[in-house]
Write an enzyme that holds these catalytic residues in place. Structure first.
Site, PDB file in Angstrom:
ATOM      1  CE1 TYR A   1      -3.419  -2.623   0.182  1.00 26.31           C
ATOM      2  CE2 TYR A   1      -3.890  -1.971   2.439  1.00 26.31           C
ATOM      3  CZ  TYR A   1      -4.175  -2.744   1.335  1.00 26.31           C
ATOM      4  OH  TYR A   1      -5.223  -3.633   1.382  1.00 26.31           O
TER       5      TYR A   1
ATOM      6  CG  PHE B   1     -12.746  -3.071  -2.813  1.00 30.28           C
ATOM      7  CD1 PHE B   1     -11.878  -2.012  -2.537  1.00 30.28           C
ATOM      8  CD2 PHE B   1     -12.389  -3.976  -3.813  1.00 30.28           C
ATOM      9  CE1 PHE B   1     -10.689  -1.864  -3.240  1.00 30.28           C
ATOM     10  CE2 PHE B   1     -11.198  -3.835  -4.510  1.00 30.28           C
ATOM     11  CZ  PHE B   1     -10.348  -2.776  -4.217  1.00 30.28           C
ATOM     12  N   PRO B   2     -15.476  -2.619   1.356  1.00 28.08           N
ATOM     13  CG  PRO B   2     -15.183  -1.765   3.512  1.00 28.08           C
ATOM     14  CD  PRO B   2     -14.415  -2.266   2.313  1.00 28.08           C
ATOM     15  CG  LEU B   3     -17.820   2.095   2.415  1.00 25.31           C
ATOM     16  CD1 LEU B   3     -17.346   3.485   2.798  1.00 25.31           C
ATOM     17  CD2 LEU B   3     -19.271   1.897   2.852  1.00 25.31           C
TER      18      LEU B   3
ATOM     19  N   PRO C   1     -19.589  -0.959  -7.342  1.00 22.42           N
ATOM     20  CG  PRO C   1     -20.883   0.185  -8.898  1.00 22.42           C
ATOM     21  CD  PRO C   1     -19.717  -0.756  -8.794  1.00 22.42           C
TER      22      PRO C   1
END
Length: 283
Positions: free
Chosen positions: A63, A210-212, A218
């Site tokens: 990251y 990617f919880p959102l 999306p």
């Protein structure tokens, strides 16, 4: 007791974490191909996250972008670390020439990646290390036994406290569990409900990345918007709360490089969804 009132989870039976944590990917950059963010912004976000009760941070050695890297930001912002802070990292992906972590480490390279995380985070032992397999898409079905066995050896040596697997299918999950205890699974959202149920039964954390809805998936904005308007909340808050309502084993790790978005996300701790809300969300 409703799932949304269960605020904590016991990782591996000995590390109690708040179910709403923080993902560090966006501290250093918005996307893997994008420009780096200012490190000062990430440091401010991390310190505020801990002030607001976050004690589970999910990071990785890959990251970063340019001179800004999530692990170094975490060390700078939060050392000396609080006793209750749990830092999870993942190894396996290697960056290609374009900076995207699309290549995979060989078994012989995993020790070096773990040792690099120890150095960059300033730790003697890593709380939780996931073996992240496959590329940027879903689970690929290949054997993970040889690579997971390397991490199991490092756990036996005391460099790792708990082990996890990421981006795996049911067969890979079983393969890992036959080698050493698995404390957490980190897969994309909660599409594999059978695997989630298996985790719940075994007391294993399920930590969707990617919880959102990041990474090209999306969330359902229409359904979320309907419930959010009724509750006077944001769609992000409803998405996080709905995720936590899926199972007591689910941990949420929304990430951001923005203080405003951080506070918005963590305010989901105070949101409750009714049966009507959940029905609307699940269609």
């Amino acid at each position: 007791m409703g799932l949304m009132t269960i605020k904590t989870f016991s990782l591996g039976g000995d590390l109690t974490v708040n179910r709403l944590g923080f993902g560090a990917m966006r501290l250093a950059m918005g996307t893997f191909g994008g420009p780096p963010r200012a490190q000062e912004s990430g440091i401010a976000v991390l310190r505020r996250a801990v002030e607001l009760g976050v004690n589970h941070i999910d990071t990785a050695g890959f990251y970063g972008r340019g001179a800004v890297w999530a692990n170094e930001s975490i060390r700078t912002a939060l050392t000396p670390y609080r006793d209750d802070l749990v830092i999870a990292t993942k190894v396996g992906p290697l960056r290609g020439p374009d900076g995207v972590p699309s290549e995979q480490a060989t078994p012989d390279q995993l020790r070096g990646l773990v040792e690099a995380d120890l150095r960059s985070l300033g730790l003697d032992r890593l709380d939780l290390v996931y073996l992240r397999v496959g590329g940027m898409t879903g689970p690929g079905g290949e054997s993970i036994a040889e690579r997971f066995a390397v991490l199991a050896e490092l756990r036996a040596e005391g460099l790792i406290r708990h082990l996890g697997v990421s981006n795996v299918d049911a067969a890979q999950f079983a393969e890992a569990r036959a080698i050493a205890p698995v404390t957490a699974v980190q897969n994309r959202h909660t599409g594999d409900m059978e695997l989630l149920a298996e985790c719940e039964e075994a007391g294993i954390a399920y930590v969707p990345y990617f919880p959102l809805g990041g990474g090209g998936s999306p969330v359902d904005a229409e359904r979320l918007g309907k419930v959010a308007a009724r509750l006077g909340a944001t769609t992000a808050q409803v998405a996080i709360t709905a995720l936590l309502a899926t199972s007591p084993s689910v941990l949420a790790i929304p990430g951001t490089g923005s203080l405003d978005h951080l506070e918005e996300n963590l305010a989901a701790n105070d949101l409750s969804l009714s049966d009507e809300d959940l029905s609307d969300l699940r269609g």
